[in-house]
Every structure is written in C-alpha cells, then in structure tokens.
Design a protein around this motif. Structure first.
Motif, PDB file in Angstrom:
ATOM      1  N   PHE A  77       0.882  -1.203  -0.002  1.00 38.07           N
ATOM      2  CA  PHE A  77       0.007  -0.050   0.120  1.00 38.07           C
ATOM      3  C   PHE A  77       0.955   1.254  -0.205  1.00 38.07           C
ATOM      4  O   PHE A  77       0.559   2.180  -0.615  1.00 38.07           O
ATOM      5  N   GLN A  78       1.836   1.021   0.701  1.00 39.67           N
ATOM      6  CA  GLN A  78       2.876   2.540   0.919  1.00 39.67           C
ATOM      7  C   GLN A  78       4.286   2.041   0.771  1.00 39.67           C
ATOM      8  O   GLN A  78       4.711   1.475   1.830  1.00 39.67           O
ATOM      9  N   GLN A  79       4.906   2.225  -0.279  1.00 38.91           N
ATOM     10  CA  GLN A  79       6.443   1.999  -0.140  1.00 38.91           C
ATOM     11  C   GLN A  79       7.143   2.803   0.818  1.00 38.91           C
ATOM     12  O   GLN A  79       8.218   2.028   1.252  1.00 38.91           O
ATOM     13  N   HIS A  80       7.073   4.222   0.657  1.00 40.88           N
ATOM     14  CA  HIS A  80       7.727   5.062   1.414  1.00 40.88           C
ATOM     15  C   HIS A  80       7.515   4.797   2.911  1.00 40.88           C
ATOM     16  O   HIS A  80       6.364   4.696   3.392  1.00 40.88           O
ATOM     17  N   ASN A  81       8.556   5.210   3.830  1.00 43.69           N
ATOM     18  CA  ASN A  81       8.418   4.889   5.170  1.00 43.69           C
ATOM     19  C   ASN A  81       7.487   5.809   5.749  1.00 43.69           C
ATOM     20  O   ASN A  81       7.771   7.159   5.362  1.00 43.69           O
ATOM     21  N   THR A  82       6.631   5.638   6.686  1.00 41.30           N
ATOM     22  CA  THR A  82       5.825   6.588   7.615  1.00 41.30           C
ATOM     23  C   THR A  82       6.928   7.269   8.699  1.00 41.30           C
ATOM     24  O   THR A  82       7.734   6.656   9.249  1.00 41.30           O
ATOM     25  N   VAL A  83       6.740   8.651   8.261  1.00 45.76           N
ATOM     26  CA  VAL A  83       7.726   9.378   9.513  1.00 45.76           C
ATOM     27  C   VAL A  83       6.696  10.368  10.460  1.00 45.76           C
ATOM     28  O   VAL A  83       5.857  11.125   9.771  1.00 45.76           O
ATOM     29  N   ILE A  84       6.810   9.925  11.584  1.00 44.35           N
ATOM     30  CA  ILE A  84       5.726  10.513  12.562  1.00 44.35           C
ATOM     31  C   ILE A  84       6.684  11.631  13.170  1.00 44.35           C
ATOM     32  O   ILE A  84       7.837  11.553  13.657  1.00 44.35           O
ATOM     33  N   GLU A  90      11.439  13.715  14.547  1.00 41.87           N
ATOM     34  CA  GLU A  90      10.823  12.443  13.738  1.00 41.87           C
ATOM     35  C   GLU A  90      11.331  11.260  14.048  1.00 41.87           C
ATOM     36  O   GLU A  90      12.182  10.894  14.520  1.00 41.87           O
ATOM     37  N   ILE A  91      10.273  10.423  14.080  1.00 43.54           N
ATOM     38  CA  ILE A  91      10.176   8.911  14.419  1.00 43.54           C
ATOM     39  C   ILE A  91      10.069   8.238  13.120  1.00 43.54           C
ATOM     40  O   ILE A  91       9.057   8.373  12.391  1.00 43.54           O
ATOM     41  N   GLY A  92      11.064   7.375  12.782  1.00 40.59           N
ATOM     42  CA  GLY A  92      11.293   6.831  11.358  1.00 40.59           C
ATOM     43  C   GLY A  92      11.634   7.542  10.311  1.00 40.59           C
ATOM     44  O   GLY A  92      11.533   7.188   9.180  1.00 40.59           O
ATOM     45  N   GLY A  93      12.493   8.642  10.588  1.00 36.63           N
ATOM     46  CA  GLY A  93      12.828   9.437   9.486  1.00 36.63           C
ATOM     47  C   GLY A  93      14.332   9.141   9.154  1.00 36.63           C
ATOM     48  O   GLY A  93      14.796   9.820   8.386  1.00 36.63           O
ATOM     49  N   GLY A  94      14.986   8.225   9.771  1.00 35.67           N
ATOM     50  CA  GLY A  94      16.374   7.675   9.499  1.00 35.67           C
ATOM     51  C   GLY A  94      17.171   7.987  10.478  1.00 35.67           C
ATOM     52  O   GLY A  94      18.298   7.120  10.432  1.00 35.67           O
ATOM     53  N   THR A  95      17.031   8.726  11.492  1.00 31.35           N
ATOM     54  CA  THR A  95      18.034   8.731  12.698  1.00 31.35           C
ATOM     55  C   THR A  95      17.353   8.300  14.066  1.00 31.35           C
ATOM     56  O   THR A  95      16.058   8.653  14.189  1.00 31.35           O
ATOM     57  N   PRO A  96      17.715   7.244  14.484  1.00 25.49           N
ATOM     58  CA  PRO A  96      16.842   6.576  15.527  1.00 25.49           C
ATOM     59  C   PRO A  96      16.684   7.476  16.700  1.00 25.49           C
ATOM     60  O   PRO A  96      17.426   8.339  17.125  1.00 25.49           O
ATOM     61  N   VAL A  97      15.592   7.281  17.333  1.00 24.27           N
ATOM     62  CA  VAL A  97      15.112   8.044  18.615  1.00 24.27           C
ATOM     63  C   VAL A  97      15.312   7.226  19.727  1.00 24.27           C
ATOM     64  O   VAL A  97      14.956   5.936  19.612  1.00 24.27           O
ATOM     65  N   LEU A 286      21.832  -2.061  21.484  1.00 24.79           N
ATOM     66  CA  LEU A 286      22.744  -1.836  20.292  1.00 24.79           C
ATOM     67  C   LEU A 286      22.426  -2.805  19.167  1.00 24.79           C
ATOM     68  O   LEU A 286      22.539  -2.445  17.904  1.00 24.79           O
ATOM     69  N   ALA A 287      22.119  -4.171  19.456  1.00 21.54           N
ATOM     70  CA  ALA A 287      21.811  -5.134  18.377  1.00 21.54           C
ATOM     71  C   ALA A 287      20.452  -4.741  17.726  1.00 21.54           C
ATOM     72  O   ALA A 287      20.342  -4.817  16.608  1.00 21.54           O
ATOM     73  N   GLY A 288      19.669  -4.141  18.576  1.00 24.55           N
ATOM     74  CA  GLY A 288      18.311  -3.485  18.279  1.00 24.55           C
ATOM     75  C   GLY A 288      18.390  -2.550  16.831  1.00 24.55           C
ATOM     76  O   GLY A 288      17.922  -2.536  15.736  1.00 24.55           O
ATOM     77  N   LEU A 289      19.277  -1.669  17.155  1.00 27.33           N
ATOM     78  CA  LEU A 289      19.763  -0.626  16.286  1.00 27.33           C
ATOM     79  C   LEU A 289      20.238  -1.129  14.995  1.00 27.33           C
ATOM     80  O   LEU A 289      20.033  -0.740  13.878  1.00 27.33           O
ATOM     81  N   ALA A 290      21.224  -2.153  15.150  1.00 26.43           N
ATOM     82  CA  ALA A 290      21.928  -2.609  14.194  1.00 26.43           C
ATOM     83  C   ALA A 290      20.827  -3.654  13.210  1.00 26.43           C
ATOM     84  O   ALA A 290      21.137  -3.674  11.902  1.00 26.43           O
ATOM     85  N   ALA A 291      19.914  -4.006  13.835  1.00 27.32           N
ATOM     86  CA  ALA A 291      19.095  -4.871  13.025  1.00 27.32           C
ATOM     87  C   ALA A 291      17.984  -4.145  12.318  1.00 27.32           C
ATOM     88  O   ALA A 291      17.049  -4.427  11.688  1.00 27.32           O
ATOM     89  N   GLY A 292      18.007  -2.548  12.595  1.00 27.97           N
ATOM     90  CA  GLY A 292      17.400  -1.812  11.876  1.00 27.97           C
ATOM     91  C   GLY A 292      16.017  -1.172  12.459  1.00 27.97           C
ATOM     92  O   GLY A 292      15.253  -0.152  11.943  1.00 27.97           O
ATOM     93  N   ALA A 293      16.035  -1.113  13.695  1.00 25.47           N
ATOM     94  CA  ALA A 293      14.975  -0.555  14.646  1.00 25.47           C
ATOM     95  C   ALA A 293      15.339   1.121  14.232  1.00 25.47           C
ATOM     96  O   ALA A 293      16.270   1.271  14.209  1.00 25.47           O
ATOM     97  N   ASP A 294      14.193   1.651  14.536  1.00 24.12           N
ATOM     98  CA  ASP A 294      13.922   3.122  14.413  1.00 24.12           C
ATOM     99  C   ASP A 294      14.127   3.848  15.749  1.00 24.12           C
ATOM    100  O   ASP A 294      14.201   5.252  15.369  1.00 24.12           O
ATOM    101  N   GLY A 295      14.478   3.033  16.578  1.00 29.48           N
ATOM    102  CA  GLY A 295      14.571   3.726  17.997  1.00 29.48           C
ATOM    103  C   GLY A 295      14.511   2.661  19.033  1.00 29.48           C
ATOM    104  O   GLY A 295      14.510   1.302  18.861  1.00 29.48           O
ATOM    105  N   LEU A 296      14.503   3.206  20.459  1.00 33.77           N
ATOM    106  CA  LEU A 296      14.944   2.334  21.583  1.00 33.77           C
ATOM    107  C   LEU A 296      13.823   2.856  22.306  1.00 33.77           C
ATOM    108  O   LEU A 296      13.581   3.998  22.607  1.00 33.77           O
ATOM    109  N   ALA A 339      19.640   4.280   7.817  1.00 33.96           N
ATOM    110  CA  ALA A 339      18.568   5.236   7.030  1.00 33.96           C
ATOM    111  C   ALA A 339      17.870   4.631   5.930  1.00 33.96           C
ATOM    112  O   ALA A 339      17.123   5.425   5.297  1.00 33.96           O
ATOM    113  N   VAL A 340      18.144   3.224   5.643  1.00 30.93           N
ATOM    114  CA  VAL A 340      17.739   2.701   4.554  1.00 30.93           C
ATOM    115  C   VAL A 340      16.736   1.646   4.940  1.00 30.93           C
ATOM    116  O   VAL A 340      17.007   0.881   5.998  1.00 30.93           O
ATOM    117  N   ALA A 341      15.436   1.483   4.479  1.00 30.78           N
ATOM    118  CA  ALA A 341      14.323   0.674   5.029  1.00 30.78           C
ATOM    119  C   ALA A 341      14.771  -0.833   4.792  1.00 30.78           C
ATOM    120  O   ALA A 341      15.601  -1.088   3.565  1.00 30.78           O
TER     121      ALA A 341
END
Length: 341
Positions: A77-84, A90-97, A286-296, A339-341
C-alpha cells in the motif's frame, strides 16, 4: 486491493474512485507518493466485477490484489516509510530516537530527576507509566491522573515529549489530554475496542507486540488503528515468551527486521522488557539498532533497587548515560544503513 492512479490523475479522478468504493460499502485510504496516489481499498468483501470497473475509470492505472490480511500497514500500500512528527522530532525519519524513563511514575521528585538525567544524556522522549497493568492486583498500579500531571510538568521543564500507556477505553480521552504518544501495552495488543478508541484520538499510537503474538497478528493490531484514519502508528518489539528461562522474555530481533521489510511503520526495540536484566539492556539495545530499529525504549530509574516496578531491568542514570554514548558511536558508524528501509 489497491488502486494505483496514473501520474497525471487529478482530484476529480481520485474522488470518482472514492465515490465508487463508497457505493459498494468500501472505504478508500489514500497514500500520496511523490509521483502518484495509491488508494487502499478496505471492507468486508470486494464485489465481483468491481476490480474491472475501477480499471476502466479515468485516471486509474491499475488495480492490485493484496494477499496479506493487513492492507494499510503493508508496503504494498505504501512503499515509502511513515515518518511521525512531534514538533521538530521525527520518528522513522532515518535517525534513531530514544524513549527513556521509569516504568512507573512514583512521585514528582522521582520522575523529574530522571527526566532531567535522560534529557542530559541525549534521550528524545520521556516515558513513564501513570496507569500500570500488573500481573498481581496487589502490585503498584500507578498514580493515575496525578501521574499524568507529573509527566506534563516534566515535559514543561525539559521540553521532552512524553509517552504513557492507556489501559482501557475509558482512560483514552484522559491520557490523550496529557500525552504526546499513547502507548498500548503488550497485554492490550488485541484489545480491539481500545485500539480503535485510541486511533480515533488522532494522536500517535505505539503498539507493543504481545508476548505470544506473531508478526502478522502484531501488524493486524496496527491495522485496526490505521483503519480509523490515524496514520501515526509505531510498532514496538518488547520480547516474546519462549521456553527460555534465563531472561524475562526473548527479544525477537528477527521480528524487527521482518517488520521493517513488511511495513512502512516505524519499529522500536525495547530491550528492557525484552530481557528483564539491566546488564543485558546495553548489548541488546545496540543489536536492535543494528537490526534496523527506528529507535529504542529504555527503562531508567534513579534508584532501581527501590523502584516500585521493573527495577531489575532498569538502568540507573549513570548506566543510561554510558549507553547513550555507545548509541551515538553506533549511529555514527551505521548511519547510512540505518537510514535505509
């Protein structure tokens, strides 16, 4: 089903498609990309022949069937990431929160000291429970509205937005009045009335994965909120129940990576609940961020040994500051990948 509009389709074309869906008791949800509009079609049943009708309408490029049961949460439905966005954050904008704070709001002194400490260490959002779901009815279950007022005071003093949990439908309006993000906890992931009630506030909603939930069930919980028209949904992996007894839960980082592939929604990792051990929070964060999480989401308390709830999994102020130093180093090393999905 999704309806992909042509690049040159105008508002009249879009509105005609939405009207045709309404005639068939279906609802259309818009996803506006840079080049074209995609309309997600949801409803009990798509009538025979409707797909062909839509394909012949002005401005429609094609229609596609979505096989996954979640329609609006999926990347089809939506290819680009949702940024809140919450203010400048920004949550989901590429820099972890980083969301940090105590499990429970116990007093103004306790919360304010931790709020200032996590702010100084670099946290972006203050967490704290005013209403707490507890396994035992005799355990501390929060200060209620008084806790919400203390959270609001902490926001005023530190400038940090706040996230806190709503336990049931009757609390939603009250919690929404104070908080910036409404958290729906693991025990309530499939409380469908609560999901819809929270969604209707329009506030950002964070849905924690249930301890026995599959990724599909987790995304379907998010779908309930999205179906209300609220696009500001965050997912949180907080550990699942397995046969392992060495930790409180098993933090499923597979689910973080799978969710990032299947959905456009931001995904947060919670290593505090995911492990239940304060000394495991740092490596798993740290492992969560390395796995691609947008934050902690990290539990922090000024005196964990005397915490009213979840002391064994809470970092003290010093340990949290050390973790944030490591988080910054990791982000600096992995920022292109993160920063890449």
């Amino acid at each position: 089903m999704i309806v992909v509009m042509k690049a040159h389709a105008d508002l009249a074309d879009r509105d005609a498609v939405l009207a045709r869906l309404a005639e068939n008791k279906l609802k259309g949800h818009l996803s506006e990309g840079e080049e074209r509009i995609v309309i997600g079609v949801v409803g009990a049943k798509i009538p025979a022949g409707l797909e062909e009708q839509l394909q012949s309408m002005s401005g429609v490029q094609t229609t596609l069937r979505i096989t996954r049961p979640y329609k609006l949460a999926g990347r089809e439905f939506q290819q680009h990431n949702t940024v809140i966005r919450i203010g400048d954050l920004e949550i989901g904008g590429g820099t972890p929160v980083v969301m940090a704070g105590p499990c429970s709001v116990e007093s103004a002194e306790q919360l304010l000291s931790t709020a200032h400490a996590v702010k100084a260490a670099g946290a972006n959002i203050l967490r704290g429970g005013a209403f707490k779901p507890r396994t035992s009815p005799y355990a501390f279950r929060g200060l209620g509205e008084e806790g919400l007022k203390i959270l609001a005071q902490a926001r005023e003093e530190t400038g940090l937005p706040i996230i806190t949990e709503a336990l049931n439908t009757r609390d939603v309006e009250l919690v929404a009045r104070y908080t910036d993000i409404i958290q729906l906890g693991a025990r309530n992931m499939q409380n469908f009335a609560l999901l819809e009630e929270a969604g209707q506030t329009g506030k950002p909603i964070m849905v924690k994965r249930g301890p026995s939930a599959t990724v599909e069930e987790w995304l379907l919980a998010a779908e309930y909120i999205l179906a209300t028209g609220n696009r500001n949904v965050i997912l949180c992996e907080r550990g699942i129940r397995t046969y392992e007894t060495a930790t409180r839960n098993t933090l499923d980082l597979n689910a973080v990576a799978v969710a990032k592939r299947r959905t456009h929604l931001p995904v947060i990792a919670d290593p505090s609940h995911g492990t239940g051990k304060w000394y495991l929070v740092q490596p798993m964060a740290l492992a969560g961020l390395a796995a691609g999480a947008d934050g902690l989401m990290i539990e922090v308390h000024h005196d964990p040994d005397r915490a009213s709830s979840d002391g064994p999994q809470s970092l003290n102020h010093h340990n949290f500051a050390q973790l944030m130093q490591q988080v910054r180093r990791l982000i600096a090393a992995l920022e292109p990948e993160l920063a890449v999905a």
